[in-house]
Motif scaffolding. Structure first.
Motif, PDB file in Angstrom:
ATOM      1  N   LEU A  26       0.828  -1.202   0.000  1.00 15.33           N
ATOM      2  CA  LEU A  26       0.000   0.000   0.000  1.00 15.33           C
ATOM      3  C   LEU A  26       0.866   1.257   0.000  1.00 15.33           C
ATOM      4  O   LEU A  26       0.562   2.247  -0.678  1.00 15.33           O
ATOM      5  CB  LEU A  26      -0.934  -0.008   1.212  1.00 15.33           C
ATOM      6  N   ALA A  27       1.949   1.225   0.763  1.00 15.89           N
ATOM      7  CA  ALA A  27       2.857   2.373   0.794  1.00 15.89           C
ATOM      8  C   ALA A  27       3.481   2.593  -0.583  1.00 15.89           C
ATOM      9  O   ALA A  27       3.594   3.740  -1.054  1.00 15.89           O
ATOM     10  CB  ALA A  27       3.949   2.145   1.846  1.00 15.89           C
ATOM     11  N   ARG A  28       3.883   1.505  -1.258  1.00 14.16           N
ATOM     12  CA  ARG A  28       4.457   1.637  -2.603  1.00 14.16           C
ATOM     13  C   ARG A  28       3.439   2.206  -3.591  1.00 14.16           C
ATOM     14  O   ARG A  28       3.803   2.900  -4.539  1.00 14.16           O
ATOM     15  CB  ARG A  28       4.938   0.275  -3.107  1.00 14.16           C
ATOM     16  N   ALA A  29       2.182   1.865  -3.353  1.00 14.23           N
ATOM     17  CA  ALA A  29       1.121   2.340  -4.241  1.00 14.23           C
ATOM     18  C   ALA A  29       0.664   3.753  -3.901  1.00 14.23           C
ATOM     19  O   ALA A  29      -0.168   4.315  -4.626  1.00 14.23           O
ATOM     20  CB  ALA A  29      -0.069   1.377  -4.170  1.00 14.23           C
ATOM     21  N   GLY A  30       1.175   4.321  -2.819  1.00 13.39           N
ATOM     22  CA  GLY A  30       0.749   5.647  -2.390  1.00 13.39           C
ATOM     23  C   GLY A  30      -0.648   5.664  -1.815  1.00 13.39           C
ATOM     24  O   GLY A  30      -1.324   6.699  -1.815  1.00 13.39           O
ATOM     25  N   GLU A  31      -1.082   4.518  -1.295  1.00 20.11           N
ATOM     26  CA  GLU A  31      -2.417   4.389  -0.723  1.00 20.11           C
ATOM     27  C   GLU A  31      -2.337   4.470   0.803  1.00 20.11           C
ATOM     28  O   GLU A  31      -1.306   4.137   1.402  1.00 20.11           O
ATOM     29  CB  GLU A  31      -3.044   3.050  -1.130  1.00 20.11           C
ATOM     30  N   PRO A  32      -3.448   4.884   1.448  1.00 21.95           N
ATOM     31  CA  PRO A  32      -3.439   4.978   2.909  1.00 21.95           C
ATOM     32  C   PRO A  32      -3.402   3.601   3.560  1.00 21.95           C
ATOM     33  O   PRO A  32      -3.828   2.608   2.947  1.00 21.95           O
ATOM     34  CB  PRO A  32      -4.759   5.692   3.221  1.00 21.95           C
TER      35      PRO A  32
END
Length: 280
Positions: free
Chosen positions: A33-39
């Motif tokens: 999720l962090a790599r995807a820029g998601e919360p």
């Protein structure tokens, strides 16, 4: 209402701490999720049905009851029942064929007496998994399909909360368990998303032995992901046989092609899981 994420693990988890295992899965998902820029999805509940010790006990008991035979001859695990070893050998044949580098007419020769080790060597050379891991995978999938399905499904179902929507995230043998779970219409109707990672569902020998036999798409949103070097997932891509709805993502897990943390750590995979879990 956010969904509950249900993690369904694969083989080889006996003796491990399910709390730590779940933490590893969540860490992989958080990284993705962090790599995807998601919360992050800190407020989303997850459960980790654990059947590793149960499967191990069933396999050990089958082996205990077996009779000794020549270990250099077929079947691959001669201490297991005939129906289990038959499924093992079918899977092994199909996995070698799926590499696309062995003439179909030679497959029967590869599985003749005293040649199984050479067949395993072929798979090991052309993927990044050790021969013993491949053998253990074949054994445990075959044991589940022929001997352990009912108790394993009962254990997993008991850990899934009632009535709430779920996101079903499964890995390896766990994808086979998950497909059997989805034969239950009530569970299927509240599954927002099914994720399969490193799955053997592309093998005919697995498909023929499912609770719902064949390539019957459960008709729910389904994401499958695989690494080309993951020997367990050699039957991918799945869409040609399993049809829609099915989204496929080919990933690169580097030196750990079958790692669930690497699969969940992929940005596109994690984004789909996060969106389904958080959807109201």
């Amino acid at each position: 209402m956010s969904a509950t994420i249900v993690f369904v693990h694969g083989r080889g988890q006996e003796g491990k701490d399910p709390v730590k295992l779940e933490r590893n899965w969540l860490a992989g998902l958080a990284a993705g999720l962090a790599r995807a820029g998601e919360p992050p999805i800190d407020g989303v509940r997850s459960v980790f049905p654990f059947y590793g010790d149960l499967l191990y006990r069933i396999t050990a008991e089958l082996a205990r009851r077996g009779e000794e035979v020549d270990l250099e001859s077929l079947p691959l695990h001669p201490d297991l029942p005939d129906d289990t070893t038959a499924v093992e050998n079918e899977m092994l044949t199909e996995m070698v064929a799926a590499t696309g580098r062995v003439d179909e007419e030679r497959l029967s020769d590869l599985l003749s007496a005293k040649a199984v080790r050479r067949t395993l060597e072929i798979l090991a050379r052309r993927t990044r998994l050790d021969q013993e891991i491949i053998k253990a995978h074949l054994r445990d999938v075959a044991v589940y399909l022929t001997q352990a399905r009912d108790p394993v499904l009962a254990a997993v179902k008991a850990a899934i909360p009632d009535t709430v929507p779920i996101v079903l995230v499964s890995h390896s043998l766990g994808t086979v368990v998950a497909r059997d779970l989805l034969s239950d219409q009530r569970l299927r109707e509240r599954t927002r998303l099914w994720v399969t990672a490193g799955s053997p569902l592309g093998l005919d020998s697995v498909q023929r032995n499912l609770l719902t036999k064949g390539t019957v798409n459960p008709g729910i949103p389904w994401l499958t992901c695989w690494d080309v070097n993951d020997v367990v997932a050699l039957g991918h891509p799945l869409r040609p046989t399993w049809k829609e709805p099915l989204e496929e993502i080919e990933v690169e897990n580097s030196d750990a092609p079958h790692s669930i943390e690497r699969y969940l750590g992929h940005a596109r995979v994690a984004r789909v899981i996060g969106a389904a879990a958080l959807r109201s």
